[in-house]
Design a protein around this motif. Structure first.
Motif, PDB file in Angstrom:
ATOM      1  N   LEU A 204       3.187  -7.398   6.534  1.00 34.37           N
ATOM      2  CA  LEU A 204       3.205  -6.193   7.368  1.00 34.37           C
ATOM      3  C   LEU A 204       4.634  -5.835   7.773  1.00 34.37           C
ATOM      4  O   LEU A 204       5.039  -4.668   7.699  1.00 34.37           O
ATOM      5  CB  LEU A 204       2.338  -6.406   8.611  1.00 34.37           C
ATOM      6  CG  LEU A 204       0.824  -6.531   8.379  1.00 34.37           C
ATOM      7  CD1 LEU A 204       0.114  -6.784   9.707  1.00 34.37           C
ATOM      8  CD2 LEU A 204       0.264  -5.293   7.711  1.00 34.37           C
ATOM      9  N   ASN A 207       6.660  -4.163   5.170  1.00 33.47           N
ATOM     10  CA  ASN A 207       6.296  -2.771   4.904  1.00 33.47           C
ATOM     11  C   ASN A 207       6.331  -1.897   6.162  1.00 33.47           C
ATOM     12  O   ASN A 207       5.835  -0.768   6.149  1.00 33.47           O
ATOM     13  CB  ASN A 207       4.906  -2.720   4.269  1.00 33.47           C
ATOM     14  CG  ASN A 207       4.901  -3.231   2.836  1.00 33.47           C
ATOM     15  OD1 ASN A 207       5.316  -2.525   1.928  1.00 33.47           O
ATOM     16  ND2 ASN A 207       4.454  -4.464   2.652  1.00 33.47           N
ATOM     17  N   VAL A 209       4.895  -2.251   9.173  1.00 31.50           N
ATOM     18  CA  VAL A 209       3.604  -2.055   9.838  1.00 31.50           C
ATOM     19  C   VAL A 209       3.444  -3.101  10.937  1.00 31.50           C
ATOM     20  O   VAL A 209       3.832  -4.266  10.758  1.00 31.50           O
ATOM     21  CB  VAL A 209       2.433  -2.180   8.834  1.00 31.50           C
ATOM     22  CG1 VAL A 209       1.099  -1.912   9.518  1.00 31.50           C
ATOM     23  CG2 VAL A 209       2.630  -1.226   7.667  1.00 31.50           C
ATOM     24  N   THR A 210       2.878  -2.722  12.070  1.00 30.86           N
ATOM     25  CA  THR A 210       2.603  -3.649  13.159  1.00 30.86           C
ATOM     26  C   THR A 210       1.102  -3.886  13.277  1.00 30.86           C
ATOM     27  O   THR A 210       0.287  -3.123  12.737  1.00 30.86           O
ATOM     28  CB  THR A 210       3.127  -3.102  14.492  1.00 30.86           C
ATOM     29  OG1 THR A 210       2.361  -1.938  14.855  1.00 30.86           O
ATOM     30  CG2 THR A 210       4.609  -2.740  14.396  1.00 30.86           C
ATOM     31  N   ASP A 213      -0.570  -0.923  14.728  1.00 27.65           N
ATOM     32  CA  ASP A 213      -0.844   0.136  13.767  1.00 27.65           C
ATOM     33  C   ASP A 213      -2.213  -0.063  13.120  1.00 27.65           C
ATOM     34  O   ASP A 213      -2.977   0.883  12.920  1.00 27.65           O
ATOM     35  CB  ASP A 213       0.224   0.174  12.669  1.00 27.65           C
ATOM     36  CG  ASP A 213       1.579   0.631  13.175  1.00 27.65           C
ATOM     37  OD1 ASP A 213       1.620   1.398  14.168  1.00 27.65           O
ATOM     38  OD2 ASP A 213       2.591   0.216  12.592  1.00 27.65           O
ATOM     39  N   VAL A 214      -2.518  -1.306  12.796  1.00 24.71           N
ATOM     40  CA  VAL A 214      -3.767  -1.607  12.100  1.00 24.71           C
ATOM     41  C   VAL A 214      -4.963  -1.428  13.024  1.00 24.71           C
ATOM     42  O   VAL A 214      -5.916  -0.716  12.702  1.00 24.71           O
ATOM     43  CB  VAL A 214      -3.736  -3.036  11.521  1.00 24.71           C
ATOM     44  CG1 VAL A 214      -5.070  -3.374  10.857  1.00 24.71           C
ATOM     45  CG2 VAL A 214      -2.592  -3.191  10.532  1.00 24.71           C
ATOM     46  N   GLY A 219      -2.520   3.146  10.442  1.00 25.14           N
ATOM     47  CA  GLY A 219      -2.282   2.915   9.025  1.00 25.14           C
ATOM     48  C   GLY A 219      -0.973   3.503   8.550  1.00 25.14           C
ATOM     49  O   GLY A 219       0.097   3.214   9.083  1.00 25.14           O
ATOM     50  N   GLY A 222       2.985   2.466   4.861  1.00 21.30           N
ATOM     51  CA  GLY A 222       3.312   1.043   4.869  1.00 21.30           C
ATOM     52  C   GLY A 222       2.075   0.179   4.683  1.00 21.30           C
ATOM     53  O   GLY A 222       2.112  -0.831   3.962  1.00 21.30           O
ATOM     54  N   LEU A 223       0.971   0.548   5.311  1.00 24.60           N
ATOM     55  CA  LEU A 223      -0.272  -0.208   5.163  1.00 24.60           C
ATOM     56  C   LEU A 223      -0.805  -0.073   3.741  1.00 24.60           C
ATOM     57  O   LEU A 223      -1.316  -1.045   3.169  1.00 24.60           O
ATOM     58  CB  LEU A 223      -1.304   0.275   6.169  1.00 24.60           C
ATOM     59  CG  LEU A 223      -2.644  -0.476   6.145  1.00 24.60           C
ATOM     60  CD1 LEU A 223      -2.445  -1.951   6.460  1.00 24.60           C
ATOM     61  CD2 LEU A 223      -3.630   0.156   7.132  1.00 24.60           C
TER      62      LEU A 223
END
Length: 299
Positions: A204, A207, A209-210, A213-214, A219, A222-223
């Motif tokens: 993550l 890319n 992403v945290t 975010d998920v 999303g 990056g996801l």
């Protein structure tokens, strides 16, 4: 690893009502049919004489996988998992056979001469499910899938071999990681809504992403990239499994049949419009049966 179903909830285990092992095995089969249809269909291609024990193994795996949902909080989940450890090690209070899944599993372990440690290791791996911490690294994810999905394949192979060495230990490891990663990607929308993140933290971060975010459903590109990398990893393990297929004893090959569904699921995630957090990834039942039948004939 199969995603949690969005609708049907399997019944809670009930005490035996005079049916003994026949009742326990019937309960295990129904539990797997409703809660893990892919493994259910794959098991139907195994010899009829061993199916009850294969269903018992899958029912145990499914029951332990659902502890977070059944318990409601981590402490209650830890207690439930400890009950299963005690049951496997002969230290549980009361009559363990009153739980039909435990009764079926115990018969499978004794009759097929299975070791108990792999089941304990599977329980220990499932402790991760009780908490909201992200999977730390990619190799942690591979280890998790190894102790859950791969262990179930290996144990099923031992059942099918009926005491003989089934071979294919490395093949089971790769097949289980490929199957497990694919299942976690399919279950990503459901897990995100529950605050769970099985996507590795190092992937993550790479890319951009945290965890937030998920779980918030944001999303983004990056996801999408992170999920693509995990699909590539699943395919690497799938290729390694294929390269090691010749080491599997013919009698044990039915244990690996669920792996035949990995590639069509991965391909479904690469269709136009796929959203990792909102797309339900499924393939038609007739296609599943066809893929499993082809794999069984090849085996």
């Amino acid at each position: 690893m199969t995603p949690r179903p969005e609708t049907r909830t399997a019944p809670s285990p009930q005490p035996e009502s005079g049916g003994g092992l026949a009742f326990a095995f019937r309960h295990c089969e129904e539990l797997v049919r409703d809660g893990d249809p892919d493994r259910y269909l794959a098991t139907l291609f195994a010899p009829a004489a061993v199916r009850p024990h294969l269903f018992a193994l899958s029912a145990f795996s499914l029951t332990v996988a659902r502890v977070r949902e059944a318990a409601g909080n981590p402490m209650a989940g830890e207690i439930r998992l400890q009950w299963w450890r005690d049951a496997l090690q002969g230290e549980a209070r009361g009559d363990v056979r009153a739980n039909p899944v435990a009764a079926g599993l115990e018969d499978a372990i004794v009759t097929r001469r299975l070791g108990r440690q792999p089941f304990v290791d599977l329980i220990d791996a499932r402790v991760f499910d009780l908490y909201d911490d992200p999977m730390p690294r990619v190799n942690d994810l591979e280890g998790y899938c190894g102790e859950t999905a791969a262990a179930l394949i290996r144990l099923s192979a031992l059942v099918l071999a009926d005491g003989a060495e089934p071979g294919g230990a490395a093949a089971a490891g790769h097949a289980g990681v490929a199957y497990g990663i694919t299942g976690l990607l399919r279950a990503l929308p459901w897990h995100a809504r529950q605050g769970q993140v099985y996507l590795p933290g190092d992937l993550l971060r790479k890319n951009g992403v945290t965890r937030e975010d998920v779980v918030s459903g944001r999303g983004g590109p990056g996801l999408v990239r992170a999920c693509a990398e995990l699909r590539a990893l699943a395919r690497q393990h799938l290729a390694s499994y294929e390269a090691a297929r010749s080491t599997i004893a013919p009698a044990a090959r039915a244990a690996f049949l669920p792996t035949a569904l990995v590639e069509p699921y991965l391909a479904a995630m690469e269709r136009a419009g796929y959203d990792p957090l909102n797309t339900a990834v499924e393939i038609a039942r007739w296609r599943k049966i066809w893929r499993l039948w082809r794999a069984a004939r090849r085996g």
